[in-house]
Design an enzyme around this catalytic site. Structure first.
Site, PDB file in Angstrom:
ATOM      1  N   GLY A  90      -9.436  24.494  45.118  1.00  0.00           N
ATOM      2  CA  GLY A  90     -10.802  23.823  45.279  1.00  0.00           C
ATOM      3  C   GLY A  90     -12.197  23.784  46.007  1.00  0.00           C
ATOM      4  N   GLU A 115     -14.911  32.695  55.226  1.00  0.00           N
ATOM      5  CA  GLU A 115     -13.485  32.871  53.979  1.00  0.00           C
ATOM      6  C   GLU A 115     -14.654  34.163  52.704  1.00  0.00           C
ATOM      7  OE1 GLU A 115      -9.746  31.444  52.761  1.00  0.00           O
ATOM      8  OE2 GLU A 115     -11.384  30.409  51.910  1.00  0.00           O
ATOM      9  N   GLN A 235      -7.502  22.467  55.275  1.00  0.00           N
ATOM     10  CA  GLN A 235      -6.548  22.395  54.923  1.00  0.00           C
ATOM     11  C   GLN A 235      -5.674  21.585  54.939  1.00  0.00           C
ATOM     12  OE1 GLN A 235      -5.912  25.514  53.310  1.00  0.00           O
ATOM     13  NE2 GLN A 235      -6.667  26.710  53.696  1.00  0.00           N
ATOM     14  N   ARG A 284     -15.025   4.775  57.112  1.00  0.00           N
ATOM     15  CA  ARG A 284     -15.438   3.786  58.523  1.00  0.00           C
ATOM     16  C   ARG A 284     -16.388   2.212  57.335  1.00  0.00           C
ATOM     17  NH1 ARG A 284     -13.680   5.560  63.063  1.00  0.00           N
ATOM     18  NH2 ARG A 284     -13.452   8.195  63.571  1.00  0.00           N
TER      19      ARG A 284
END
Length: 316
Positions: A90, A115, A235, A284
């Site tokens: 998702g 995409e 990914q 950070r």
């Protein structure tokens, strides 16, 4: 080898000119700031953060999840954040949630999709806002009541400060040029890229890891030079299947881990298809941790409150 005196002078002048050009290339506009100036600017930023907090605002652009906003302060200017997951979890839907929340708050959002078509992204948002099932909008199974809800949703969406780009085939330089131009004209406060591994690299012929590293560093420089938050989707490799993701599982590049200020993972910790765990794996500015998010997949809605999810289900 022998040169006439005039030739030697000419060569010397050419070398001097070449040296001057190189010096210009490697000389940056900002030669450094004295600590007193840095301190002054820092205290001004802190005062502004305090003023926002008094008005119940976070220092950064809101994420839309109170616990995440509490941990991070929202999407902060100059930060590169990475949202990573395996396919099908998702990522794109979460990115649209973040974009819509920022736009509702009045911030200009630029979304680059490598995409999905922008029309497909808009179908998802129409489902979110209208309360009409995503599958009905996708397949055209709509009745008059559905159209009424969709038209109301369209009216609520059409004036939001959102810019969509079908980015398939774009290079990172082209993306930066668009973002810089929109930012120059006050139309980019937050940039979202879906997703990093599909961006066309600037250099051809480099090995894949070097290409992804170049893209990652370019996104970080974009965040810094334009002083905006940048969120890039990424990914995870197959090693992340069925387990809690690790930073080492970011696909194709260790540079992503180094360049990012924040890294968030999405994964499903159990068989509950309506629950997604969001893990803040790098931050950070503060602490790390996990957050359970509940989803209604037909509306593409997300909430920290499982009761809100059940309420969505009870509507149909």
């Amino acid at each position: 080898m022998c040169y006439e005196g005039q030739d030697v002078d000419l060569i010397s002048q050419q070398w001097k000119l070449a040296g001057d050009e190189l010096e210009d290339i490697f000389t940056v506009a900002d030669s450094g700031s004295h600590i007193s100036l840095v301190l002054k600017d820092t205290l001004l930023e802190i005062e502004q953060d305090c003023a926002r907090l008094k008005e119940k605002q976070r220092p950064g652009i809101p994420c839309g999840f109170p616990s995440l906003d509490m941990s991070t302060g929202g999407w902060r200017d100059g930060d590169l954040s990475i949202l990573a997951a395996r396919p099908g979890v998702g990522k794109s839907s979460f990115a649209l949630h973040f974009a819509l929340r920022a736009a509702y708050d009045g911030h200009w959002v630029n979304i680059f999709s490598f995409e999905m078509r922008k029309e497909d992204l808009m179908r998802i948002k129409l489902a979110t806002v209208s309360g009409v099932y995503r599958s009905k909008i996708r397949d055209g199974h709509l009745d008059g009541c559905d159209w009424d809800q969709i038209n109301i949703a369209a009216g609520n969406l059409e004036n939001l400060p959102l810019i969509y780009s079908d980015a398939a085939g774009m290079s990172i330089e082209q993306v930066y040029a668009i973002v810089r131009n929109n930012h120059k004209h006050g139309r980019c406060d937050f940039m979202i890229l879906d997703y990093l591994q599909l961006v066309k690299p600037g250099r051809k012929g480099a090995i894949r890891e070097q290409e992804v590293s170049e893209i990652s560093r370019a996104l970080k420089m974009m965040a810094l030079t334009l002083n905006i938050p940048v969120l890039a989707l990424s990914q995870l490799n197959r090693a992340a299947d069925g387990e809690t993701p690790k930073l080492s599982q970011l696909r194709e590049s260790g540079a992503i881990e180094q360049d990012a200020d924040n890294i968030l993972f999405l994964h499903r910790p159990d068989d509950d298809v309506h629950k997604i765990r969001l893990t803040l794996a790098k931050h950070r500015r503060g602490q790390l941790g996990d957050l359970d998010i509940y989803s209604n997949n037909q509306y593409t809605r997300f909430s920290e409150d499982p009761g809100k999810f059940q309420q969505d289900n009870s509507n149909h």
